[in-house]
Design an enzyme around this catalytic site. Structure first.
Site, mmCIF file in Angstrom:
data_model
loop_
_atom_site.group_PDB
_atom_site.id
_atom_site.type_symbol
_atom_site.label_atom_id
_atom_site.label_comp_id
_atom_site.label_asym_id
_atom_site.label_seq_id
_atom_site.Cartn_x
_atom_site.Cartn_y
_atom_site.Cartn_z
ATOM 1 N N SER A 166 0.997 -1.195 -0.062
ATOM 2 C CA SER A 166 0.042 0.093 -0.091
ATOM 3 C C SER A 166 0.625 1.346 -0.299
ATOM 4 O O SER A 166 1.611 1.562 0.961
ATOM 5 C CB SER A 166 -0.874 0.159 1.303
ATOM 6 O OG SER A 166 -1.613 1.260 1.221
ATOM 7 N N HIS B 215 -1.231 -1.667 -4.143
ATOM 8 C CA HIS B 215 -2.442 -1.273 -3.602
ATOM 9 C C HIS B 215 -2.393 0.298 -3.568
ATOM 10 O O HIS B 215 -1.501 0.936 -2.880
ATOM 11 C CB HIS B 215 -2.604 -1.633 -2.106
ATOM 12 C CG HIS B 215 -3.966 -1.409 -1.323
ATOM 13 N ND1 HIS B 215 -5.225 -2.157 -1.669
ATOM 14 C CD2 HIS B 215 -4.210 -0.275 -0.467
ATOM 15 C CE1 HIS B 215 -5.901 -1.641 -0.959
ATOM 16 N NE2 HIS B 215 -5.784 -0.775 -0.311
ATOM 17 N N ASP C 137 -4.673 3.689 -2.573
ATOM 18 C CA ASP C 137 -5.865 4.160 -1.479
ATOM 19 C C ASP C 137 -6.304 5.472 -2.296
ATOM 20 O O ASP C 137 -5.466 6.405 -2.129
ATOM 21 C CB ASP C 137 -5.349 4.415 -0.032
ATOM 22 C CG ASP C 137 -5.069 3.109 0.513
ATOM 23 O OD1 ASP C 137 -5.966 2.090 0.557
ATOM 24 O OD2 ASP C 137 -4.170 2.728 0.968
ATOM 25 N N MET D 51 -8.756 8.543 -1.644
ATOM 26 C CA MET D 51 -9.380 9.158 -0.470
ATOM 27 C C MET D 51 -10.103 10.332 -0.793
ATOM 28 O O MET D 51 -9.434 11.090 -1.538
ATOM 29 C CB MET D 51 -8.741 9.209 0.878
ATOM 30 C CG MET D 51 -8.048 7.843 1.347
ATOM 31 S SD MET D 51 -7.278 8.010 2.930
ATOM 32 C CE MET D 51 -6.326 6.464 2.912
ATOM 33 N N HIS E 246 -8.275 1.189 -4.202
ATOM 34 C CA HIS E 246 -9.379 1.162 -2.938
ATOM 35 C C HIS E 246 -9.776 2.265 -3.010
ATOM 36 O O HIS E 246 -9.442 3.228 -2.432
ATOM 37 C CB HIS E 246 -8.470 0.758 -1.826
ATOM 38 C CG HIS E 246 -9.246 0.694 -0.420
ATOM 39 N ND1 HIS E 246 -8.590 0.494 0.744
ATOM 40 C CD2 HIS E 246 -10.663 0.709 -0.281
ATOM 41 C CE1 HIS E 246 -9.609 0.538 1.619
ATOM 42 N NE2 HIS E 246 -10.923 0.753 1.064
ATOM 43 N N MET F 2 -11.814 5.224 -1.317
ATOM 44 C CA MET F 2 -12.740 5.405 -0.038
ATOM 45 C C MET F 2 -13.378 6.878 -0.473
ATOM 46 O O MET F 2 -13.022 7.804 -0.011
ATOM 47 C CB MET F 2 -11.547 5.665 1.016
ATOM 48 C CG MET F 2 -11.182 4.275 1.613
ATOM 49 S SD MET F 2 -9.619 4.145 2.358
ATOM 50 C CE MET F 2 -8.624 4.080 0.929
ATOM 51 N N MET G 140 -11.650 -4.634 5.935
ATOM 52 C CA MET G 140 -11.010 -3.759 6.710
ATOM 53 C C MET G 140 -10.649 -4.093 7.873
ATOM 54 O O MET G 140 -11.717 -4.203 8.648
ATOM 55 C CB MET G 140 -11.635 -2.218 6.549
ATOM 56 C CG MET G 140 -11.814 -1.632 5.305
ATOM 57 S SD MET G 140 -10.333 -1.296 4.306
ATOM 58 C CE MET G 140 -8.980 -0.372 5.542
ATOM 59 N N ASP H 145 -6.954 -5.458 4.867
ATOM 60 C CA ASP H 145 -6.276 -4.154 4.993
ATOM 61 C C ASP H 145 -6.107 -3.489 6.100
ATOM 62 O O ASP H 145 -7.347 -3.193 6.800
ATOM 63 C CB ASP H 145 -7.067 -3.372 3.798
ATOM 64 C CG ASP H 145 -6.252 -2.056 3.497
ATOM 65 O OD1 ASP H 145 -5.285 -1.639 4.121
ATOM 66 O OD2 ASP H 145 -6.733 -1.281 2.589
#
Ligand code: DX5
Ligand code: ZN
Length: 250
Positions: free
Chosen positions: A7, A32, A34, A36, A65, A67, A136, A174
């Site tokens: 990540s 990975h 993220d 956001m 991923h 979010m 999660m 994760d």
């Protein structure tokens, strides 16, 4: 098969390509990413332009991923940027089935993510649609948080449900995956291990990725002492079947 998804949230963003290469040399087989938005989670990270740059830096699958609250609006741009896997939160999608279809229609692998407080059974009906389910094990938003122990029960239950339904989606975890938790995580049945702080936190991504992956494979019955030493050339096919059996039993 156990895989490490490094990540980049904990990487040095000024040297992202180098950080990714280091993790890859250490055995990470997934990157990975993220995404956001500062609304669904209390933090802001990156979007399609950075995914596009990452695409030039690695051939590994980019596991995005999301979010964010309006995931559907970003699916086309992520596909154009070169994302491979896209996961959306159960809690953020008003029409989860539609979002998963949209991801697949854009040629990417769809996945669903569950926050710690969200029960696994809620996504039962859409499990045939997903490439993986991401459990999660921290509340999303930040790296370096402490692993939430009851996540292990969710992983075990999900593995049971997969066996009961005869499905082949993969189980990803994760948050707080590190040396002190990784054995329990793989023994519960997770195969895709997201790790940020444990890989990039100390600035030695290659070494730390290799050590974490070796510990995970050892706990899953896939490893060998030669592999731990970084000298094994060969296949782990015998271990893979053991790990599959273990996850079904769990
Ligand atoms: C948190 C992110 C994670 C994060 C995990 O919201 O989804 O991917 O990087 O970080 P660690 O491995 O440090 O807990
Ligand atoms: Zn993540």
């Amino acid at each position: 098969m156990i895989e490490l998804a490094a990540s980049i949230l904990s990487a040095d963003f000024a040297h992202l390509a180098d950080e990714v290469s280091e993790a890859e040399r250490g055995g990470a087989t997934v990157i990975h990413v993220d995404v956001m938005d500062g609304h669904f989670v209390p933090n802001i990270t990156l979007g399609p332009p950075v995914v596009k740059s990452l695409r030039k830096a690695t051939k590994l699958p980019l596991d995005c991923h999301l979010m964010i609250e309006n995931a559907d609006e970003f699916i086309p741009a992520l596909a154009d940027a070169g994302a491979n896997w896209v996961s959306v939160h159960y809690e953020a999608c008003r029409h989860l089935h539609r979002s998963l279809e949209l991801i697949a229609q854009h040629g990417m692998k769809p996945a669903v993510v569950l926050n710690p407080a969200t029960r696994v059974g809620l996504v039962r009906d859409i499990l045939p649609m997903v490439h993986h389910v991401l459990i999660m094990s921290v509340n999303p938003g930040f790296g370096g948080q402490q692993f939430i122990p009851f996540s292990l029960d969710k992983i075990r239950y999900l593995a049971e449900l997969r066996a009961e339904l005869g499905l082949a989606f993969r189980i990803e975890v994760d948050g707080g995956v590190a040396h002190d938790t990784v054995a329990r995580v793989v023994q519960a049945g997770a195969e895709l291990l997201v790790a940020g702080n444990a890989v990039f936190g100390a600035g030695e991504a290659e070494k730390d990725a290799r050590a974490l992956l070796a510990a995970a494979r050892e706990a899953a019955g896939e490893g060998s002492s030669r592999e731990r030493a970084g000298t094994a050339p060969g296949s782990k096919s015998g271990g893979r079947s053991k790990a599959r059996t273990a996850s079904k039993v769990a």
